[in-house]
Scaffold this active site. Structure first.
Site, PDB file in Angstrom:
ATOM      1  N   VAL A  36       0.842  -1.194   0.000  1.00 46.88           N
ATOM      2  CA  VAL A  36       0.000   0.000   0.000  1.00 46.88           C
ATOM      3  C   VAL A  36       0.879   1.245   0.000  1.00 46.88           C
ATOM      4  O   VAL A  36       1.838   1.341   0.772  1.00 46.88           O
ATOM      5  CB  VAL A  36      -0.927   0.020   1.236  1.00 46.88           C
ATOM      6  CG1 VAL A  36      -1.824   1.252   1.222  1.00 46.88           C
ATOM      7  CG2 VAL A  36      -1.756  -1.258   1.308  1.00 46.88           C
ATOM      8  N   LEU A  37       0.541   2.210  -0.851  1.00 50.81           N
ATOM      9  CA  LEU A  37       1.211   3.505  -0.875  1.00 50.81           C
ATOM     10  C   LEU A  37       0.347   4.520  -0.150  1.00 50.81           C
ATOM     11  O   LEU A  37      -0.843   4.647  -0.429  1.00 50.81           O
ATOM     12  CB  LEU A  37       1.446   3.961  -2.318  1.00 50.81           C
ATOM     13  CG  LEU A  37       2.053   5.365  -2.501  1.00 50.81           C
ATOM     14  CD1 LEU A  37       3.470   5.412  -1.937  1.00 50.81           C
ATOM     15  CD2 LEU A  37       2.030   5.777  -3.970  1.00 50.81           C
ATOM     16  N   GLY A  53       1.406  11.283   1.405  1.00 55.35           N
ATOM     17  CA  GLY A  53       1.214  12.241   2.483  1.00 55.35           C
ATOM     18  C   GLY A  53       0.889  11.508   3.764  1.00 55.35           C
ATOM     19  O   GLY A  53      -0.188  11.677   4.342  1.00 55.35           O
ATOM     20  N   GLY A  80       2.333   8.379  10.110  1.00 59.67           N
ATOM     21  CA  GLY A  80       2.235   6.946   9.850  1.00 59.67           C
ATOM     22  C   GLY A  80       1.105   6.234  10.552  1.00 59.67           C
ATOM     23  O   GLY A  80       1.119   5.004  10.659  1.00 59.67           O
ATOM     24  N   THR A 106       6.323  11.640   2.614  1.00 54.76           N
ATOM     25  CA  THR A 106       6.148  12.839   3.428  1.00 54.76           C
ATOM     26  C   THR A 106       7.192  13.875   3.051  1.00 54.76           C
ATOM     27  O   THR A 106       8.278  13.528   2.574  1.00 54.76           O
ATOM     28  CB  THR A 106       6.263  12.527   4.943  1.00 54.76           C
ATOM     29  OG1 THR A 106       6.112  13.742   5.688  1.00 54.76           O
ATOM     30  CG2 THR A 106       7.607  11.907   5.283  1.00 54.76           C
ATOM     31  N   SER A 140       7.951  16.165   5.459  1.00 56.30           N
ATOM     32  CA  SER A 140       8.292  16.650   6.797  1.00 56.30           C
ATOM     33  C   SER A 140       9.415  15.805   7.388  1.00 56.30           C
ATOM     34  O   SER A 140       9.274  14.589   7.557  1.00 56.30           O
ATOM     35  CB  SER A 140       7.068  16.601   7.717  1.00 56.30           C
ATOM     36  OG  SER A 140       7.447  16.757   9.067  1.00 56.30           O
ATOM     37  N   GLN A 158       8.250  14.147  10.654  1.00 57.13           N
ATOM     38  CA  GLN A 158       7.420  12.963  10.458  1.00 57.13           C
ATOM     39  C   GLN A 158       8.260  11.769  10.036  1.00 57.13           C
ATOM     40  O   GLN A 158       8.036  10.641  10.498  1.00 57.13           O
ATOM     41  CB  GLN A 158       6.338  13.257   9.424  1.00 57.13           C
ATOM     42  CG  GLN A 158       5.276  14.230   9.920  1.00 57.13           C
ATOM     43  CD  GLN A 158       4.252  14.582   8.857  1.00 57.13           C
ATOM     44  OE1 GLN A 158       4.450  14.327   7.669  1.00 57.13           O
ATOM     45  NE2 GLN A 158       3.154  15.183   9.277  1.00 57.13           N
ATOM     46  N   CYS A 218     -11.551  27.070  12.012  1.00 60.81           N
ATOM     47  CA  CYS A 218     -11.865  25.892  11.200  1.00 60.81           C
ATOM     48  C   CYS A 218     -13.067  25.149  11.763  1.00 60.81           C
ATOM     49  O   CYS A 218     -13.925  24.667  11.008  1.00 60.81           O
ATOM     50  CB  CYS A 218     -10.658  24.970  11.132  1.00 60.81           C
ATOM     51  SG  CYS A 218      -9.268  25.638  10.179  1.00 60.81           S
TER      52      CYS A 218
END
Length: 387
Positions: free
Chosen positions: A174-175, A178, A182, A200, A202, A205, A358
Site C-alpha cells: 500500500v502507498l 502524504g 504513519g 512525506t 516533513s 514525520q 476551522c
C-alpha cells in the site's frame, strides 16, 4: 436604572465603515461589545479598519496581537460564515492574493517543502499532546462516538473505515501519499497484514517513522515529493494531503496515482473540500498555518480524475470535523502550559484562532470532508459501499 451599553474600544458609531460593520454583524446575530459568548469585544482601535481593508488576514493578525476577543471563537466564526458575511466584504488586498493564486503555481516541487518546515515540523512532542496516541492529524469518524473522551476511538474507526473501503488483504503493498506520522500505515499493517510505503515532506514525520520500524512493522517512510514516486502498488491511500496539491497540479497528482496503482487496484482520496471553485485560499491560513495550501471542490477532483479513474464512491462526513477540532482544541488547552515558554502568547492566540475558525467553518458547512474511492477501470459488478 437601566444599564448603559459600553461603547467598544476604538469604535466610532458615527463612522460609516463602523456602522456598516455593526449592521453586517447584526445579520449574523453578533454584537460589538455584547454580553453573549460569541459577541465581539474590541480592546484596541483599528480592528474594524484592518478587517475591512485586509479581510481575515487583518482580522486574524489583530486577534494575535490581543486587539479583540470573543469567549467562543468557534461560535463567532460559525455565525459569520453561516451568514456568508465574507462574501459581502471584498478587501482590496485580496485582489492581489486572488490573482497570484490563479497565475502562479504555488505548489511546485520546490514550494511543497515549505508547509512541512513551517507547520508539520513544529515538533513531534507538540502534536503528540494535541492528537490521539497514533498521531492522526485528520478528521475522526464519529458514527459510534459522542463525547470528547471517545475522540481516540473516532480515529481508530476512521482508519478501519479506510482499510475496509480499500478492501485490504494480507500481503498487499500500500502507498500512503502524504503519510503524516504513519498512523494509517501502522494500523493497516497491524490489523490487515499489509506492507506500506509512506511519502512525506516533513523531516519530523520521517524521523518519527523510525519508531514504527523499531516496532518491527513493515512500513517505510520516504522523505520525498509525491511527483517522484514510480513504484506500483496494490492500493493507494491519500489522507489529508490533497489540500497541499493546488489546482494547477491536480491532474499531475492523479496521473502519478494512476501510474503507481496496479490495474485492479483501489485508490482512496481523503480530503477537505469547499463549495465554490472561484474562491481562493484564506490569506491568514496561507501566511500562518498552511503555506501554499488550497482546498478543492468536488468538480475539480472529478475533472482531474477524468479518463484516469472511475469514481466508485463518495462519502461526506465533514460535520465530524467540528467535533474532531473540538477534541484537538481541548487537548491543546490542557497541555498548553508545557509549551508556553517555547512558543509564547502570540503562537497561543494564533493556534486557537486556527483551530476554532476551522471548527466554525465545518459547523457552518462551508468546509467538508470527502472520502472518494477510485478505480482505474471500474470494479466489475460494482463497488460495495462501506460505512
Amino acid at each position: 436604572m437601566p444599564m448603559l451599553k459600553k461603547t467598544p474600544v476604538g469604535f466610532d458609531e458615527a463612522s460609516p465603515p463602523h456602522r456598516f460593520v455593526a449592521e453586517l454583524l447584526a445579520e449574523a446575530d453578533i454584537q460589538l461589545g455584547g454580553e453573549r459568548p460569541w459577541d465581539l469585544q474590541l480592546k484596541a482601535p483599528g480592528v474594524i479598519d484592518s478587517a475591512l481593508s485586509r479581510g481575515n488576514l487583518g482580522f486574524g493578525e489583530s486577534y494575535m496581537k490581543g486587539e479583540w476577543d470573543a469567549e467562543r471563537l468557534d461560535e463567532l466564526f460559525y455565525r459569520l460564515m453561516r451568514a456568508q458575511l465574507g462574501q459581502r466584504i471584498k478587501p482590496t488586498q485580496l485582489a492581489y492574493h486572488s490573482l497570484r493564486s490563479r497565475l502562479i503555481n504555488r505548489q511546485t516541487a520546490k514550494r511543497a517543502w515549505e508547509v512541512g518546515e513551517k507547520h508539520y515540523d513544529l515538533g513531534n512532542d507538540f502534536y503528540a499532546a494535541m492528537l490521539d496516541p497514533r498521531m492522526t492529524y485528520t478528521c475522526g469518524y464519529w458514527k459510534n462516538a459522542q463525547t470528547l473522551e471517545e475522540a481516540q476511538e473516532t480515529q481508530e474507526a476512521k482508519l478501519d473505515l479506510i482499510c475496509r473501503k480499500l478492501q485490504l488483504k494480507p500481503g498487499m503493498r500500500v502507498l500512503d501519499i502524504g503519510c503524516g506520522w504513519g498512523s494509517f500505515m501502522a494500523y493497516a499493517a497491524e490489523h490487515y497484514g499489509v506492507e506500506c510505503v509512506g511519502l512525506t515532506i516533513s523531516k519530523e514525520q520521517a524521523e518519527f517513522g523510525q519508531r514504527l520500524l523499531k516496532r518491527g512493522l513493515p512500513v517505510e517512510f520516504r522523505l520525498q515529493d509525491y511527483r517522484n514516486e514510480s513504484e506500483r502498488f496494490d492500493r493507494i491511500a491519500s489522507i489529508g494531503m490533497f489540500e497541499h496539491v493546488g489546482h494547477k497540479n491536480y491532474r499531475e497528482y492523479m496521473s502519478v496515482a494512476n501510474r503507481c496503482l496496479k490495474d485492479d487496484g483501489l485508490f482512496l482520496l481523503h480530503t477537505i473540500g469547499k463549495n465554490l471553485s472561484n474562491t481562493v485560499t484564506d490569506p491568514w491560513i496561507d501566511k500562518y498555518i498552511f503555506p501554499n495550501g488550497e482546498l478543492p471542490t468536488l468538480g475539480q477532483i472529478a475533472a482531474a480524475a477524468e479518463a484516469l479513474f472511475v469514481v466508485e464512491d463518495v462519502h461526506n462526513f465533514g460535520a465530524d470535523y467540528d467535533r474532531t477540532l473540538m477534541a484537538w482544541h481541548h487537548n491543546f488547552e490542557t497541555h498548553w502550559q508545557t509549551f508556553k515558554a517555547q512558543f509564547g502568547e502570540r503562537f497561543y492566540r494564533m493556534w486557537r484562532y486556527y483551530l476554532l475558525m476551522c471548527e466554525g467553518a465545518f459547523r457552518a458547512r462551508e468546509l467538508h470532508l470527502w472520502q472518494l474511492v477510485l478505480s482505474k477501470q471500474g470494479v466489475v459488478g460494482g463497488y460495495s459501499r462501506v460505512s
